[in-house]
Scaffold this motif. Structure first.
Motif, PDB file in Angstrom:
ATOM      1  N   ILE A  33       0.887  -1.138  -0.031  1.00 57.42           N
ATOM      2  CA  ILE A  33      -0.061  -0.011   0.049  1.00 57.42           C
ATOM      3  C   ILE A  33       0.875   1.123  -0.228  1.00 57.42           C
ATOM      4  N   GLY A  34       1.926   1.381   0.899  1.00 61.11           N
ATOM      5  CA  GLY A  34       2.742   2.269   0.824  1.00 61.11           C
ATOM      6  C   GLY A  34       3.489   2.718  -0.292  1.00 61.11           C
ATOM      7  N   ILE A 111      -2.082  13.819   7.962  1.00 62.44           N
ATOM      8  CA  ILE A 111      -0.802  13.815   7.447  1.00 62.44           C
ATOM      9  C   ILE A 111      -0.620  13.395   6.014  1.00 62.44           C
ATOM     10  N   LEU A 112      -1.387  12.209   5.935  1.00 61.58           N
ATOM     11  CA  LEU A 112      -1.158  11.619   4.650  1.00 61.58           C
ATOM     12  C   LEU A 112      -1.936  12.418   3.354  1.00 61.58           C
ATOM     13  N   GLY A 139       4.879   6.815   3.962  1.00 59.72           N
ATOM     14  CA  GLY A 139       5.016   5.314   4.454  1.00 59.72           C
ATOM     15  C   GLY A 139       4.539   5.302   5.541  1.00 59.72           C
ATOM     16  N   ALA A 140       4.916   6.090   6.471  1.00 55.87           N
ATOM     17  CA  ALA A 140       4.606   5.892   8.042  1.00 55.87           C
ATOM     18  C   ALA A 140       3.466   6.373   8.274  1.00 55.87           C
ATOM     19  N   ALA A 141       2.574   7.086   7.570  1.00 57.30           N
ATOM     20  CA  ALA A 141       1.308   7.266   7.720  1.00 57.30           C
ATOM     21  C   ALA A 141       0.480   6.283   7.334  1.00 57.30           C
ATOM     22  N   VAL A 142       0.824   5.573   6.373  1.00 56.54           N
ATOM     23  CA  VAL A 142       0.083   4.056   5.953  1.00 56.54           C
ATOM     24  C   VAL A 142       0.283   3.157   7.037  1.00 56.54           C
ATOM     25  N   SER A 156       3.175  -2.968  18.639  1.00 57.83           N
ATOM     26  CA  SER A 156       2.957  -3.381  17.714  1.00 57.83           C
ATOM     27  C   SER A 156       2.360  -2.173  16.426  1.00 57.83           C
ATOM     28  N   ARG A 157       2.006  -0.903  17.035  1.00 57.44           N
ATOM     29  CA  ARG A 157       1.640   0.261  16.327  1.00 57.44           C
ATOM     30  C   ARG A 157       3.090   0.782  15.935  1.00 57.44           C
ATOM     31  N   ARG A 158       4.047   0.847  16.676  1.00 60.93           N
ATOM     32  CA  ARG A 158       5.251   1.444  16.335  1.00 60.93           C
ATOM     33  C   ARG A 158       5.977   0.661  15.337  1.00 60.93           C
ATOM     34  N   ILE A 159       5.919  -0.828  15.150  1.00 61.79           N
ATOM     35  CA  ILE A 159       6.465  -1.417  14.358  1.00 61.79           C
ATOM     36  C   ILE A 159       5.582  -1.293  13.195  1.00 61.79           C
ATOM     37  N   MET A 160       4.494  -1.255  12.959  1.00 61.17           N
ATOM     38  CA  MET A 160       3.679  -0.929  11.675  1.00 61.17           C
ATOM     39  C   MET A 160       4.295   0.690  11.210  1.00 61.17           C
ATOM     40  N   ILE A 161       4.432   1.475  12.003  1.00 60.00           N
ATOM     41  CA  ILE A 161       4.985   2.885  11.700  1.00 60.00           C
ATOM     42  C   ILE A 161       6.326   2.833  10.904  1.00 60.00           C
ATOM     43  N   ALA A 162       7.028   1.875  11.625  1.00 58.26           N
ATOM     44  CA  ALA A 162       8.521   1.734  11.137  1.00 58.26           C
ATOM     45  C   ALA A 162       8.464   1.109   9.836  1.00 58.26           C
ATOM     46  N   ALA A 163       7.647   0.077   9.758  1.00 61.38           N
ATOM     47  CA  ALA A 163       7.611  -0.619   8.563  1.00 61.38           C
ATOM     48  C   ALA A 163       7.028   0.319   7.374  1.00 61.38           C
TER      49      ALA A 163
END
Length: 520
Positions: A33-34, A111-112, A139-142, A156-163
């Motif tokens: 998606i990102g 933000i996105l 990408g972080a916003a996605v 879990s949320r932080r890992i998704m933001i990092a990814a």
């Protein structure tokens, strides 16, 4: 027979394996998606920039008047977006770093779409801004959007933001390994298996999507004639020192730009009008230099100008990069830094060639190496710099000289007290909020003695008392704004702020750590 504790251990391992697999699959989804979002963002910027350059190449009074009018309208609209969402300002990387550290948080949808629109308008207009910072924030916003929609919290949320952030850089530059390393080395500062496997999965997925948009050719595909022999490696040390000093200059001026812009007394959101209008005469004079600098780098693969045109090119790009980024417009410094590094490498290489100290066929080698080294010195992220240029150029043969030059520039900047540029920008964002939490702020000073716990310790490695801020380090006549990897030395004076109610406890703890034979 399997004992009960062995069975429990096996079940725990199987559960952990499923968890990692789930995160990898989620990373692939977030990355895909990102990748679509960032590839679309990148494509629109490229199309708009090509259109703007074509207008500048065939100017008429009507076209010039139209450019001025559209620039004013664009500036006003971006100012409106910035007033609604100030956190789309700049590259967005410091904001992500602050978010992952728990100092900041945002509405991902706000933000996105605002960063997307403002970034396309600002970067596509020809300003000396990069697409990579905004791409990382998109990408972080996605990633955050996925986590919020799935009601994920905490790690879990932080890992998704990092990814998501890794997917953004990967799609912007077709560099999945560097995208992953940048998140680990510069943004998240966390090398746990869940973080890097999820980020790598997202980066690979985004890269695949981006390749569907732009093809398999590396972003900065440069061919050099031959590898540098060891007898020429002394140039890497001299050039590294030069790039380290110039990187320090870049950081100092970049961090000073908000104060310079404040002298105009123009509201912060509207300061973007200045570069949007100043770039018009530059576009009329030299449309080929507009943009983040990708075309400048690729042109070096065709021909390298003589010394004085290169010096002029550096001066123009350096000044307008400062003016563009310092205004707070949504846009990054990643690609402008790489292009400035390439120009500095060309300046050094051509100068050495003119002096008879370097065969001309090695100038392009130095141009390629200098991109990584200049970023390594400014961003204090040498691994990312080395991997990024290796992936973007598309050759593994450059690794050894690339590492030598990057490490030299990094070391020089570090010895001069240079802060990682994104970390320094983050401190500018969070310091007012941190000070605002102190009801009755009190400031005190403490010397650091030789042999104390704090002697030779990095700032981030000491557990500072809650509600305390290390705001300055005095070293002789020098005053330093501390950052995470600043090394505290014996003889330093620490300037600390805390709330009046905590003054005694905070002072006591830090005093013990700073005193002779102290312990944390």
């Amino acid at each position: 027979m399997v004992s009960s504790w062995e069975a429990k251990g096996l079940k725990a391992k199987q559960k952990n394996d499923r968890t990692r697999f789930t995160y990898i699959m989620t990373g692939l989804l977030v990355g895909a998606i990102g990748g679509v979002v960032v590839a679309t963002f990148r494509l629109l910027i490229e199309k708009m920039l090509d259109f703007v350059k074509s207008l500048y190449m065939h100017p008429t009074p009507l076209i010039v008047a139209g450019i001025v009018l559209v620039s004013i309208v664009a500036g006003l609209y971006i100012a409106h977006l910035l007033q609604k969402e100030p956190n789309i300002s700049g590259s967005g990387i410091p904001q992500i770093e602050g978010q992952l550290h728990g100092d900041m948080d945002f509405n991902w949808w706000s933000i996105l779409w605002r960063k997307f629109v403002a970034g396309v308008i600002g970067i596509g207009s020809g300003l000396f801004l990069g697409r990579e910072g905004p791409s990382i924030q998109l990408g972080a916003a996605v990633g955050q959007g996925y986590a919020d929609l799935r009601k994920q919290k905490g790690a879990s949320r932080r890992i998704m933001i990092a990814a998501g952030a890794a997917s953004g850089l990967s799609a912007a530059f077709n560099a999945p390994i560097a995208g992953t390393m940048f998140v680990l080395e510069e943004v998240y500062h966390n090398f746990s298996p869940l973080v890097w496997t999820t980020s790598l999965a997202a980066a690979v997925a985004a890269d695949v999507v981006s390749l569907r948009f732009f093809g398999l050719t590396p972003v900065l595909h440069l061919h050099y004639l031959s590898a540098m022999p060891l007898s020429q490696y002394w140039h890497l040390i001299v050039l590294g020192i030069f790039l380290g000093v110039m990187g320090m200059l870049y950081s100092k001026i970049t961090l000073a730009m908000p104060r310079i812009y404040a002298l105009t007394h123009i509201p912060r959101a509207y300061q973007g009008m200045i570069p949007l209008l100043l770039v018009i005469p530059l576009g009329l004079l030299a449309p080929e230099v507009l943009g983040g600098g990708n075309s400048i780098i690729l042109d070096f693969g065709k021909s390298i100008p003589t010394l004085w045109p290169l010096i002029l090119l550096f001066a123009v790009r350096f000044i307008f990069s400062m003016v563009s980024y310092g205004s707070g417009l949504p846009g990054g410094i990643f690609l402008p830094i790489l292009s400035l590094g390439a120009v500095l490498g060309a300046v050094y290489g051509v100068a050495m060639t003119d002096l008879g100290l370097l065969p001309r066929e090695y100038v392009l080698n130095l141009i390629i190496f200098s991109m990584a080294a200049y970023f390594a010195g400014i961003g204090k992220a040498p691994f990312t710099a080395i991997l990024l240029i290796t992936e973007m150029v598309g050759s593994l043969k450059i690794l050894a000289p690339l590492a030598i030059l990057s490490l030299t520039a990094f070391t020089v900047t570090d010895l001069m007290g240079g802060a990682p540029i994104y970390e320094a920008l983050l401190s500018r964002l969070v310091l007012p909020k941190q000070l605002g939490r102190l009801h009755q702020a009190q400031r005190f000073e403490l010397p650091v003695f030789a042999g104390s716990y704090l002697d030779s310790v990095q700032v981030r490695d000491f557990k500072w008392p809650q509600d305390s801020l290390l705001v300055e380090i005095r070293r002789g006549d020098e005053r330093r704004i501390p950052h995470g990897d600043t090394v505290i030395r014996a003889g330093d004076t620490l300037i600390i702020m805390t709330d009046n109610s905590n003054l005694h406890a905070v002072r006591q703890k830090v005093e013990r750590a700073a005193a002779d034979n102290g312990a944390e």
